[in-house]
Enzyme design. Sequence first.
Site, PDB file in Angstrom:
ATOM      1  N   SER A  10       0.816  -1.206  -0.168  1.00  0.00           N
ATOM      2  CA  SER A  10       0.047  -0.155  -0.007  1.00  0.00           C
ATOM      3  C   SER A  10       0.877   1.308   0.185  1.00  0.00           C
ATOM      4  O   SER A  10       0.301   2.508  -0.169  1.00  0.00           O
ATOM      5  CB  SER A  10      -1.064  -0.120   1.360  1.00  0.00           C
ATOM      6  OG  SER A  10      -0.351   0.224   2.353  1.00  0.00           O
ATOM      7  N   CYS A  11       2.159   1.147   0.120  1.00  0.00           N
ATOM      8  CA  CYS A  11       3.375   2.331   0.336  1.00  0.00           C
ATOM      9  C   CYS A  11       3.510   2.526  -1.292  1.00  0.00           C
ATOM     10  O   CYS A  11       4.100   1.828  -1.869  1.00  0.00           O
ATOM     11  CB  CYS A  11       4.180   2.052   1.149  1.00  0.00           C
ATOM     12  SG  CYS A  11       5.589   3.219   1.014  1.00  0.00           S
ATOM     13  N   GLY A  12       3.410   3.857  -1.583  1.00  0.00           N
ATOM     14  CA  GLY A  12       3.798   4.305  -2.993  1.00  0.00           C
ATOM     15  C   GLY A  12       5.046   4.473  -3.176  1.00  0.00           C
ATOM     16  O   GLY A  12       5.629   3.941  -4.205  1.00  0.00           O
TER      17      GLY A  12
END
Length: 122
Positions: A10-12
């Site tokens: 979920s971390c760009g």
Amino acid sequence: MTIVVHHNPSCGTSRNTIELIRASGEEPVIIEYLTEGWTRAQLLALFAAAGLTPREAMRTVRSPAEELGLTNPGVDDETILAAMVEHPVLVNRPIVASPRGVRLCRPAELVLDLLDAAGDKS
């Protein structure tokens, strides 16, 4: 060459780091640490290799660090480590390990220094 990414999907920044690695021609081993968790020994080894203290590697944004009282300057490294094992989200990401070293890759472009050695040794 093996490149390992401790990744949060979920971390760009974590996703961008993986794309930079793939663009270099390498396919990284991806460890989704929120699912797999951490061991104390694993964290100590990663932090030592990256030259980080547990406090420096602690994620304070969108994590329970403040609620757990870990942002207080008086909290020692052992307490932070124990909390990271219990709450994997407390570890900032992505942490990348390659033959050239270990680094917390924020911003994602920091991974490029870990990839250059691959090209140099090929």
